[in-house]
Design a protein around this motif. Structure first.
Motif, mmCIF file in Angstrom:
data_model
loop_
_atom_site.group_PDB
_atom_site.id
_atom_site.type_symbol
_atom_site.label_atom_id
_atom_site.label_comp_id
_atom_site.label_asym_id
_atom_site.label_seq_id
_atom_site.Cartn_x
_atom_site.Cartn_y
_atom_site.Cartn_z
ATOM 1 N N VAL A 13 -73.586 13.943 33.764
ATOM 2 C CA VAL A 13 -73.316 13.370 32.442
ATOM 3 C C VAL A 13 -74.553 13.535 31.569
ATOM 4 C CG1 VAL A 13 -72.795 11.275 31.149
ATOM 5 C CG2 VAL A 13 -71.637 11.721 33.330
ATOM 6 N N VAL A 14 -74.358 14.058 30.366
ATOM 7 C CA VAL A 14 -75.475 14.250 29.449
ATOM 8 C C VAL A 14 -75.700 12.969 28.647
ATOM 9 C CG1 VAL A 14 -76.380 15.590 27.516
ATOM 10 C CG2 VAL A 14 -74.973 16.706 29.266
ATOM 11 N N PHE A 15 -76.927 12.462 28.703
ATOM 12 C CA PHE A 15 -77.318 11.292 27.920
ATOM 13 C C PHE A 15 -78.186 11.752 26.757
ATOM 14 C CE2 PHE A 15 -76.430 9.469 32.058
ATOM 15 C CZ PHE A 15 -75.838 8.238 31.759
ATOM 16 N N THR A 16 -77.855 11.310 25.562
ATOM 17 C CA THR A 16 -78.739 11.570 24.425
ATOM 18 C C THR A 16 -79.967 10.671 24.548
ATOM 19 O OG1 THR A 16 -77.770 9.865 23.001
ATOM 20 C CG2 THR A 16 -76.743 12.059 22.967
ATOM 21 N N ARG A 17 -81.000 11.002 23.800
ATOM 22 C CA ARG A 17 -82.196 10.154 23.811
ATOM 23 C C ARG A 17 -81.857 8.749 23.331
ATOM 24 N NH1 ARG A 17 -83.461 15.247 22.801
ATOM 25 N NH2 ARG A 17 -85.303 16.188 23.786
ATOM 26 N N ARG A 18 -81.023 8.654 22.306
ATOM 27 C CA ARG A 18 -80.649 7.337 21.795
ATOM 28 C C ARG A 18 -79.895 6.537 22.842
ATOM 29 N NH1 ARG A 18 -82.465 3.450 19.353
ATOM 30 N NH2 ARG A 18 -83.519 5.081 18.161
ATOM 31 N N GLN A 19 -79.005 7.177 23.597
ATOM 32 C CA GLN A 19 -78.278 6.471 24.648
ATOM 33 C C GLN A 19 -79.225 5.958 25.726
ATOM 34 O OE1 GLN A 19 -75.506 9.643 25.581
ATOM 35 N NE2 GLN A 19 -73.798 8.518 24.685
ATOM 36 N N TYR A 48 -81.159 -2.141 22.798
ATOM 37 C CA TYR A 48 -80.545 -1.745 21.530
ATOM 38 C C TYR A 48 -81.464 -1.953 20.340
ATOM 39 C CZ TYR A 48 -76.052 -1.153 23.828
ATOM 40 O OH TYR A 48 -75.040 -0.698 24.636
ATOM 41 N N ASP A 49 -82.433 -2.860 20.474
ATOM 42 C CA ASP A 49 -83.288 -3.162 19.334
ATOM 43 C C ASP A 49 -84.641 -2.464 19.422
ATOM 44 O OD1 ASP A 49 -84.087 -4.619 21.508
ATOM 45 O OD2 ASP A 49 -83.749 -6.581 20.595
ATOM 46 N N PHE A 50 -84.705 -1.330 20.160
ATOM 47 C CA PHE A 50 -85.958 -0.579 20.245
ATOM 48 C C PHE A 50 -86.315 -0.025 18.869
ATOM 49 C CE2 PHE A 50 -88.234 3.469 20.909
ATOM 50 C CZ PHE A 50 -89.334 2.984 21.579
ATOM 51 N N PHE A 51 -87.585 -0.215 18.458
ATOM 52 C CA PHE A 51 -88.024 0.172 17.123
ATOM 53 C C PHE A 51 -88.608 1.582 17.065
ATOM 54 C CE2 PHE A 51 -88.132 -4.419 16.890
ATOM 55 C CZ PHE A 51 -87.785 -4.707 15.584
ATOM 56 N N GLY A 52 -89.136 2.050 18.167
ATOM 57 C CA GLY A 52 -90.040 3.198 18.126
ATOM 58 C C GLY A 52 -89.384 4.556 18.043
ATOM 59 N N ASP A 53 -90.215 5.562 18.247
ATOM 60 C CA ASP A 53 -89.843 6.964 18.153
ATOM 61 C C ASP A 53 -89.040 7.371 19.393
ATOM 62 O OD1 ASP A 53 -89.873 9.806 18.037
ATOM 63 O OD2 ASP A 53 -91.744 9.765 16.907
ATOM 64 N N GLU A 54 -87.971 8.154 19.186
ATOM 65 C CA GLU A 54 -87.164 8.622 20.310
ATOM 66 C C GLU A 54 -87.952 9.520 21.259
ATOM 67 O OE1 GLU A 54 -83.475 10.375 19.139
ATOM 68 O OE2 GLU A 54 -82.699 8.532 18.241
ATOM 69 N N ARG A 55 -89.077 10.055 20.800
ATOM 70 C CA ARG A 55 -89.890 10.926 21.661
ATOM 71 C C ARG A 55 -90.475 10.181 22.852
ATOM 72 N NH1 ARG A 55 -94.112 13.569 17.731
ATOM 73 N NH2 ARG A 55 -94.035 11.426 16.915
ATOM 74 N N VAL A 56 -90.435 8.861 22.821
ATOM 75 C CA VAL A 56 -90.895 8.104 23.979
ATOM 76 C C VAL A 56 -90.090 8.493 25.215
ATOM 77 C CG1 VAL A 56 -89.357 6.131 23.566
ATOM 78 C CG2 VAL A 56 -91.465 5.792 24.832
ATOM 79 N N VAL A 57 -88.819 8.850 25.031
ATOM 80 C CA VAL A 57 -87.989 9.288 26.159
ATOM 81 C C VAL A 57 -88.554 10.567 26.761
ATOM 82 C CG1 VAL A 57 -85.691 10.061 26.871
ATOM 83 C CG2 VAL A 57 -85.924 8.205 25.211
ATOM 84 N N ASP A 58 -88.927 11.525 25.905
ATOM 85 C CA ASP A 58 -89.464 12.796 26.399
ATOM 86 C C ASP A 58 -90.737 12.581 27.216
ATOM 87 O OD1 ASP A 58 -87.423 14.019 24.957
ATOM 88 O OD2 ASP A 58 -88.682 14.278 23.184
ATOM 89 N N VAL A 111 -80.905 19.285 28.174
ATOM 90 C CA VAL A 111 -79.814 19.893 27.408
ATOM 91 C C VAL A 111 -80.311 20.014 25.971
ATOM 92 C CG1 VAL A 111 -77.405 19.718 26.689
ATOM 93 C CG2 VAL A 111 -78.112 18.825 28.928
ATOM 94 N N ARG A 112 -80.611 21.203 25.550
ATOM 95 C CA ARG A 112 -81.274 21.418 24.260
ATOM 96 C C ARG A 112 -80.510 20.780 23.109
ATOM 97 N NH1 ARG A 112 -83.233 27.308 22.924
ATOM 98 N NH2 ARG A 112 -84.178 26.073 21.248
ATOM 99 N N ARG A 113 -81.285 20.136 22.241
ATOM 100 C CA ARG A 113 -80.802 19.474 21.033
ATOM 101 C C ARG A 113 -79.884 18.281 21.343
ATOM 102 N NH1 ARG A 113 -80.300 24.987 19.660
ATOM 103 N NH2 ARG A 113 -81.857 25.664 18.135
ATOM 104 N N VAL A 114 -79.786 17.905 22.619
ATOM 105 C CA VAL A 114 -78.923 16.769 22.967
ATOM 106 C C VAL A 114 -79.703 15.707 23.731
ATOM 107 C CG1 VAL A 114 -76.799 16.013 24.087
ATOM 108 C CG2 VAL A 114 -76.917 18.298 23.063
ATOM 109 N N GLY A 115 -80.135 16.038 24.960
ATOM 110 C CA GLY A 115 -80.823 15.043 25.774
ATOM 111 C C GLY A 115 -81.036 15.529 27.192
ATOM 112 N N TYR A 116 -80.653 14.696 28.159
ATOM 113 C CA TYR A 116 -80.931 14.981 29.573
ATOM 114 C C TYR A 116 -79.735 14.620 30.451
ATOM 115 C CZ TYR A 116 -85.730 15.052 27.844
ATOM 116 O OH TYR A 116 -86.870 15.330 27.142
ATOM 117 N N LYS A 117 -79.667 15.298 31.597
ATOM 118 C CA LYS A 117 -78.662 14.966 32.595
ATOM 119 C C LYS A 117 -79.271 15.104 33.986
ATOM 120 C CE LYS A 117 -76.644 19.580 33.239
ATOM 121 N NZ LYS A 117 -75.401 20.377 33.229
ATOM 122 N N MET A 118 -78.655 14.450 34.953
ATOM 123 C CA MET A 118 -79.080 14.580 36.343
ATOM 124 C C MET A 118 -78.269 15.679 36.993
ATOM 125 S SD MET A 118 -81.013 13.710 38.858
ATOM 126 C CE MET A 118 -81.797 12.209 38.260
#
Length: 231
Positions: free
Chosen positions: A173-179, A187-197, A220-227
Protein backbone atom coordinates in the motif's frame (compact mmCIF):
# COMPACT_ATOMS: atom_id res chain seq x y z
CA UNK A 1 -3.37 21.98 37.42
CA UNK A 2 -1.32 20.68 34.49
CA UNK A 3 1.36 18.33 35.85
CA UNK A 4 3.24 18.07 32.55
CA UNK A 5 6.80 19.38 32.65
CA UNK A 6 8.48 21.22 29.79
CA UNK A 7 12.24 21.82 29.71
CA UNK A 8 13.50 24.87 27.81
CA UNK A 9 17.15 24.63 26.69
CA UNK A 10 18.55 27.83 25.18
CA UNK A 11 21.59 29.96 25.95
CA UNK A 12 19.55 33.17 25.48
CA UNK A 13 17.86 34.08 28.76
CA UNK A 14 15.34 36.36 27.01
CA UNK A 15 14.04 33.46 24.90
CA UNK A 16 13.81 31.14 27.91
CA UNK A 17 11.95 33.83 29.86
CA UNK A 18 9.27 34.55 27.27
CA UNK A 19 8.68 30.87 26.45
CA UNK A 20 8.46 30.04 30.16
CA UNK A 21 5.88 32.77 30.74
CA UNK A 22 3.68 31.56 27.90
CA UNK A 23 3.92 27.91 28.99
CA UNK A 24 3.19 28.72 32.63
CA UNK A 25 0.21 30.82 31.56
CA UNK A 26 -1.12 27.68 29.87
CA UNK A 27 -0.64 25.63 33.05
CA UNK A 28 2.62 23.79 32.30
CA UNK A 29 5.43 23.35 34.77
CA UNK A 30 8.72 24.61 33.38
CA UNK A 31 12.40 23.99 34.04
CA UNK A 32 15.15 25.93 32.28
CA UNK A 33 18.70 25.12 31.19
CA UNK A 34 21.20 27.58 29.75
CA UNK A 35 23.44 25.03 28.04
CA UNK A 36 23.71 21.37 27.09
CA UNK A 37 25.47 20.16 30.22
CA UNK A 38 22.91 21.79 32.49
CA UNK A 39 20.11 20.32 30.35
CA UNK A 40 21.45 16.79 30.72
CA UNK A 41 21.94 17.21 34.46
CA UNK A 42 18.41 18.54 34.96
CA UNK A 43 16.92 15.92 32.65
CA UNK A 44 18.69 13.19 34.60
CA UNK A 45 17.28 14.54 37.85
CA UNK A 46 13.72 14.69 36.58
CA UNK A 47 12.64 13.61 33.11
CA UNK A 48 10.50 16.17 31.28
CA UNK A 49 7.46 15.44 29.13
CA UNK A 50 8.69 17.77 26.37
CA UNK A 51 12.11 19.31 25.71
CA UNK A 52 12.38 22.54 23.71
CA UNK A 53 15.97 22.43 22.49
CA UNK A 54 17.98 25.13 20.71
CA UNK A 55 20.36 23.85 18.03
CA UNK A 56 23.05 26.53 18.30
CA UNK A 57 24.58 26.63 21.79
CA UNK A 58 28.18 27.02 23.00
CA UNK A 59 30.25 24.01 24.15
CA UNK A 60 27.60 21.37 23.35
CA UNK A 61 25.12 21.99 20.54
CA UNK A 62 21.51 20.88 20.54
CA UNK A 63 22.09 17.94 18.19
CA UNK A 64 24.62 16.39 20.60
CA UNK A 65 22.26 17.01 23.54
CA UNK A 66 19.51 15.28 21.57
CA UNK A 67 21.76 12.29 20.83
CA UNK A 68 22.47 11.86 24.55
CA UNK A 69 18.82 12.25 25.51
CA UNK A 70 17.77 9.73 22.87
CA UNK A 71 20.18 7.20 24.37
CA UNK A 72 18.03 7.10 27.51
CA UNK A 73 14.61 8.47 26.64
CA UNK A 74 11.88 8.82 23.98
CA UNK A 75 10.78 12.18 25.42
CA UNK A 76 9.19 14.52 22.89
CA UNK A 77 11.76 17.02 21.56
CA UNK A 78 11.07 20.22 19.62
CA UNK A 79 14.16 21.80 18.06
CA UNK A 80 14.66 25.58 17.79
CA UNK A 81 16.66 26.48 14.70
CA UNK A 82 17.53 29.54 12.63
CA UNK A 83 16.40 29.47 9.00
CA UNK A 84 20.03 29.35 7.84
CA UNK A 85 20.61 26.14 9.82
CA UNK A 86 18.86 23.79 7.39
CA UNK A 87 21.52 21.08 7.68
CA UNK A 88 21.51 21.20 11.49
CA UNK A 89 17.73 20.93 11.48
CA UNK A 90 17.76 17.87 9.24
CA UNK A 91 20.50 16.25 11.32
CA UNK A 92 18.43 16.90 14.43
CA UNK A 93 15.40 15.25 12.88
CA UNK A 94 17.51 12.28 11.82
CA UNK A 95 18.79 11.88 15.38
CA UNK A 96 15.23 11.75 16.63
CA UNK A 97 13.60 15.15 17.08
CA UNK A 98 9.81 15.15 16.89
CA UNK A 99 9.32 18.64 15.49
CA UNK A 100 11.15 21.89 14.83
CA UNK A 101 10.36 25.59 14.74
CA UNK A 102 12.47 28.31 13.16
CA UNK A 103 13.57 31.54 14.84
CA UNK A 104 12.11 34.07 15.17
CA UNK A 105 8.93 32.27 16.24
CA UNK A 106 5.61 33.04 17.84
CA UNK A 107 5.52 31.86 21.48
CA UNK A 108 1.84 31.01 20.98
CA UNK A 109 2.72 28.76 18.05
CA UNK A 110 5.42 27.06 20.12
CA UNK A 111 2.91 26.37 22.91
CA UNK A 112 0.53 24.97 20.27
CA UNK A 113 3.27 22.63 19.07
CA UNK A 114 3.94 21.48 22.63
CA UNK A 115 0.24 20.61 22.93
CA UNK A 116 0.35 18.86 19.56
CA UNK A 117 3.28 16.56 20.37
CA UNK A 118 1.76 15.67 23.74
CA UNK A 119 -1.41 14.54 21.93
CA UNK A 120 0.67 12.43 19.56
CA UNK A 121 0.65 8.69 20.25
CA UNK A 122 3.99 7.00 20.86
CA UNK A 123 2.57 3.76 19.45
CA UNK A 124 1.45 3.33 15.82
CA UNK A 125 -2.08 4.51 15.03
CA UNK A 126 -3.15 1.31 13.32
CA UNK A 127 -6.31 -0.72 13.49
CA UNK A 128 -4.53 -3.54 15.32
CA UNK A 129 -1.23 -2.88 17.06
CA UNK A 130 -0.68 -6.42 18.35
CA UNK A 131 1.29 -9.31 16.91
CA UNK A 132 4.34 -9.65 14.69
CA UNK A 133 4.50 -8.34 11.14
CA UNK A 134 6.75 -10.11 8.62
CA UNK A 135 7.85 -8.75 5.25
CA UNK A 136 10.69 -10.56 3.49
CA UNK A 137 13.41 -10.79 6.16
CA UNK A 138 11.92 -7.99 8.25
CA UNK A 139 10.07 -8.74 11.50
CA UNK A 140 8.22 -6.06 13.45
CA UNK A 141 7.11 -7.31 16.87
CA UNK A 142 4.54 -4.79 18.04
CA UNK A 143 4.02 -6.47 21.40
CA UNK A 144 7.72 -6.34 22.36
CA UNK A 145 8.43 -3.16 20.39
CA UNK A 146 11.28 -4.93 18.60
CA UNK A 147 12.49 -5.05 15.00
CA UNK A 148 14.70 -7.71 13.44
CA UNK A 149 16.27 -8.08 10.00
CA UNK A 150 17.16 -11.65 9.11
CA UNK A 151 16.89 -12.50 12.79
CA UNK A 152 19.24 -9.73 13.92
CA UNK A 153 17.83 -7.02 16.23
CA UNK A 154 17.76 -3.44 14.97
CA UNK A 155 17.68 -0.48 17.37
CA UNK A 156 15.14 2.15 16.32
CA UNK A 157 13.78 5.32 17.84
CA UNK A 158 10.08 5.38 18.75
CA UNK A 159 9.25 7.36 15.62
CA UNK A 160 11.22 4.99 13.41
CA UNK A 161 9.46 2.00 14.97
CA UNK A 162 6.07 3.60 14.38
CA UNK A 163 7.00 4.36 10.78
CA UNK A 164 8.14 0.84 9.93
CA UNK A 165 5.14 -0.60 11.79
CA UNK A 166 2.66 1.43 9.76
CA UNK A 167 4.34 0.55 6.46
CA UNK A 168 4.76 -3.16 7.31
CA UNK A 169 1.15 -3.33 8.49
CA UNK A 170 -0.04 -2.73 4.91
CA UNK A 171 2.51 -4.26 2.49
CA UNK A 172 2.22 -2.92 -1.03
CA UNK A 173 0.00 0.00 0.00
CA UNK A 174 1.38 3.39 -0.99
CA UNK A 175 1.26 6.00 1.78
CA UNK A 176 1.61 9.67 0.92
CA UNK A 177 3.79 11.80 3.15
CA UNK A 178 0.68 13.52 4.49
CA UNK A 179 -0.91 10.17 5.35
CA UNK A 180 2.22 9.10 7.22
CA UNK A 181 2.31 12.41 9.07
CA UNK A 182 -1.31 11.97 10.13
CA UNK A 183 -0.84 8.35 11.19
CA UNK A 184 2.42 8.82 13.09
CA UNK A 185 2.94 12.51 13.91
CA UNK A 186 -0.75 13.34 14.32
CA UNK A 187 -3.38 15.30 12.42
CA UNK A 188 -2.26 18.59 13.92
CA UNK A 189 1.40 18.35 12.82
CA UNK A 190 2.61 21.85 11.88
CA UNK A 191 5.92 21.19 10.20
CA UNK A 192 7.38 20.44 6.80
CA UNK A 193 6.40 17.16 5.10
CA UNK A 194 10.11 16.59 4.41
CA UNK A 195 10.42 15.36 7.98
CA UNK A 196 9.05 12.06 6.63
CA UNK A 197 11.89 11.81 4.10
CA UNK A 198 14.48 12.38 6.83
CA UNK A 199 13.10 9.60 9.03
CA UNK A 200 12.68 7.21 6.08
CA UNK A 201 16.30 7.82 5.12
CA UNK A 202 17.46 7.12 8.67
CA UNK A 203 15.24 4.03 8.89
CA UNK A 204 16.63 2.66 5.63
CA UNK A 205 20.17 3.08 6.89
CA UNK A 206 19.41 1.12 10.05
CA UNK A 207 17.64 -1.62 8.09
CA UNK A 208 20.55 -1.77 5.62
CA UNK A 209 18.02 -1.16 2.85
CA UNK A 210 19.51 -0.17 -0.52
CA UNK A 211 17.65 2.78 -2.05
CA UNK A 212 18.62 1.69 -5.57
CA UNK A 213 17.45 -1.90 -5.01
CA UNK A 214 15.11 -1.72 -2.01
CA UNK A 215 14.37 -4.85 -0.09
CA UNK A 216 11.85 -3.28 2.25
CA UNK A 217 10.88 0.37 1.68
CA UNK A 218 10.18 1.56 -1.86
CA UNK A 219 9.90 5.21 -2.88
CA UNK A 220 6.95 5.94 -5.15
CA UNK A 221 7.97 9.09 -7.00
CA UNK A 222 5.81 12.17 -6.45
CA UNK A 223 3.59 10.16 -4.09
CA UNK A 224 5.27 8.65 -1.03
CA UNK A 225 6.41 5.26 0.26
CA UNK A 226 5.31 1.65 0.45
CA UNK A 227 6.57 -1.52 2.12
CA UNK A 228 7.82 -4.08 -0.37
CA UNK A 229 10.88 -3.82 -2.58
CA UNK A 230 12.19 -5.41 -5.70
CA UNK A 231 14.28 -8.20 -4.18
Amino acid sequence: MNEQLVMIVDDEASIRDIVRRYLEADGYKVVEAADGQEALQRFGARAADVVILDVMMPDMDGVEVLRRIRAISDVYVIMLTAKAEELDRLVGLAVGADDYITKPFSPRELVARVKAVLRRPRSPATASSAGTLRVAGLEVDRDRHEVRVDGEPVELTALEFNLVSVLAGSPGVVFTRRQLLERIWGYDFFGDERVVDVHVRNLRRKLADDVARPRFITTVRRVGYKMGGGR
